[in-house]
Motif scaffolding. Sequence first.
Motif, PDB file in Angstrom:
ATOM      1  N   CYS A   4      27.718  67.117 -71.317  1.00  0.00           N
ATOM      2  CA  CYS A   4      27.168  65.919 -71.972  1.00  0.00           C
ATOM      3  C   CYS A   4      28.161  64.759 -71.904  1.00  0.00           C
ATOM      4  CB  CYS A   4      26.764  66.212 -73.415  1.00  0.00           C
ATOM      5  SG  CYS A   4      28.137  66.474 -74.568  1.00  0.00           S
ATOM      6  N   GLY A   5      29.464  65.054 -71.936  1.00  0.00           N
ATOM      7  CA  GLY A   5      30.480  64.007 -71.800  1.00  0.00           C
ATOM      8  C   GLY A   5      30.466  63.395 -70.419  1.00  0.00           C
ATOM      9  N   LYS A   6      30.259  64.232 -69.408  1.00  0.00           N
ATOM     10  CA  LYS A   6      30.184  63.737 -68.029  1.00  0.00           C
ATOM     11  C   LYS A   6      28.957  62.862 -67.814  1.00  0.00           C
ATOM     12  CE  LYS A   6      32.588  67.725 -66.134  1.00  0.00           C
ATOM     13  NZ  LYS A   6      32.477  68.897 -65.288  1.00  0.00           N
ATOM     14  N   LYS A   7      27.849  63.211 -68.482  1.00  0.00           N
ATOM     15  CA  LYS A   7      26.593  62.479 -68.304  1.00  0.00           C
ATOM     16  C   LYS A   7      26.386  61.380 -69.338  1.00  0.00           C
ATOM     17  CE  LYS A   7      24.054  66.263 -66.165  1.00  0.00           C
ATOM     18  NZ  LYS A   7      22.904  67.176 -66.277  1.00  0.00           N
ATOM     19  N   GLY A   8      27.268  61.314 -70.351  1.00  0.00           N
ATOM     20  CA  GLY A   8      27.107  60.317 -71.406  1.00  0.00           C
ATOM     21  C   GLY A   8      25.945  60.596 -72.340  1.00  0.00           C
ATOM     22  N   THR A   9      25.634  61.883 -72.548  1.00  0.00           N
ATOM     23  CA  THR A   9      24.479  62.247 -73.373  1.00  0.00           C
ATOM     24  C   THR A   9      24.846  63.057 -74.614  1.00  0.00           C
ATOM     25  OG1 THR A   9      24.131  64.240 -72.030  1.00  0.00           O
ATOM     26  CG2 THR A   9      22.905  62.248 -71.382  1.00  0.00           C
ATOM     27  N   CYS A  10      26.120  63.056 -75.021  1.00  0.00           N
ATOM     28  CA  CYS A  10      26.527  63.830 -76.199  1.00  0.00           C
ATOM     29  C   CYS A  10      25.855  63.302 -77.459  1.00  0.00           C
ATOM     30  CB  CYS A  10      28.046  63.778 -76.370  1.00  0.00           C
ATOM     31  SG  CYS A  10      28.949  64.642 -75.077  1.00  0.00           S
ATOM     32  N   GLU A  11      25.585  64.212 -78.380  1.00  0.00           N
ATOM     33  CA  GLU A  11      24.986  63.864 -79.666  1.00  0.00           C
ATOM     34  C   GLU A  11      26.066  63.438 -80.643  1.00  0.00           C
ATOM     35  OE1 GLU A  11      23.123  67.513 -80.731  1.00  0.00           O
ATOM     36  OE2 GLU A  11      21.610  67.358 -79.177  1.00  0.00           O
ATOM     37  N   GLY A  12      25.697  62.681 -81.655  1.00  0.00           N
ATOM     38  CA  GLY A  12      26.642  62.285 -82.694  1.00  0.00           C
ATOM     39  C   GLY A  12      27.673  61.296 -82.172  1.00  0.00           C
ATOM     40  N   LYS A  13      28.857  61.320 -82.784  1.00  0.00           N
ATOM     41  CA  LYS A  13      29.904  60.354 -82.458  1.00  0.00           C
ATOM     42  C   LYS A  13      30.759  60.770 -81.265  1.00  0.00           C
ATOM     43  CE  LYS A  13      30.255  58.753 -87.192  1.00  0.00           C
ATOM     44  NZ  LYS A  13      31.106  58.614 -88.374  1.00  0.00           N
ATOM     45  N   SER A  14      30.763  62.033 -80.921  1.00  0.00           N
ATOM     46  CA  SER A  14      31.622  62.521 -79.836  1.00  0.00           C
ATOM     47  C   SER A  14      31.144  62.007 -78.487  1.00  0.00           C
ATOM     48  CB  SER A  14      31.635  64.043 -79.814  1.00  0.00           C
ATOM     49  OG  SER A  14      32.387  64.494 -78.708  1.00  0.00           O
ATOM     50  N   THR A  15      32.089  61.669 -77.647  1.00  0.00           N
ATOM     51  CA  THR A  15      31.762  61.265 -76.274  1.00  0.00           C
ATOM     52  C   THR A  15      32.220  62.312 -75.261  1.00  0.00           C
ATOM     53  OG1 THR A  15      33.836  60.059 -76.077  1.00  0.00           O
ATOM     54  CG2 THR A  15      31.899  58.803 -76.831  1.00  0.00           C
ATOM     55  N   THR A  16      32.795  63.419 -75.728  1.00  0.00           N
ATOM     56  CA  THR A  16      33.300  64.453 -74.817  1.00  0.00           C
ATOM     57  C   THR A  16      32.476  65.737 -74.845  1.00  0.00           C
ATOM     58  OG1 THR A  16      34.845  65.187 -76.512  1.00  0.00           O
ATOM     59  CG2 THR A  16      35.680  63.618 -74.875  1.00  0.00           C
ATOM     60  N   CYS A  17      32.129  66.222 -76.037  1.00  0.00           N
ATOM     61  CA  CYS A  17      31.377  67.468 -76.209  1.00  0.00           C
ATOM     62  C   CYS A  17      30.564  67.387 -77.496  1.00  0.00           C
ATOM     63  CB  CYS A  17      32.314  68.668 -76.325  1.00  0.00           C
ATOM     64  SG  CYS A  17      33.263  69.045 -74.856  1.00  0.00           S
TER      65      CYS A  17
END
Length: 196
Positions: A4-17
Amino acid sequence: MCECGKKGTCEGKSTTCNCDNNDLVWRQDDGYISSKDTLPVTQLFFGDVLGAEERGYFTLGKLECKGQVSTKDCAGLKKDGNPSGNYTIAPGAGVQPFEVYCDMDSYPGTGITVVHHDKESKSSQLTYNTDNDIKVNYNVTMEQISALINGSNYCEQYIEVSFYFLLQAKAFREYYGLGKFKQSKISSSYNTSHAF
């Protein structure tokens, strides 16, 4: 970094996982490990679980390989018109033949060679009181698996992790949320130093 971090689709505030959020919500990360040099997964280590209320679950899928069309693997058996089922294959010279499951229906044009292991059950739970250093045992030898991987065009293994955090999590940094990684030609190990 997770998928999700690679695709920019993470949930919540995290941008990595997804599992890096500190929001008291069950979060999940998953993906496929497909580098032939890192397969199969032979060990998972999920760092310390700091409290009795913290939980984690993982699922490690079976090893699946798509080979070159040969009578020595499931791709060749499919070409010969065989249905899905258990077969004995011999993917390399000098390697004892071994039994695998051949999936002839899931992927057009080729058979998928499936190697099972003892941690395939869905949702193996990790808690404060469990041993989170998990060895993965396959139903064939590492030499046989290595011959299969080396003779295949593509191999992959699915992994899914879900965590509920009470404390800020440290990011999973490599391979779809799986942390520190050790590898060798025949075996590989996944290490996480996550609190969950």
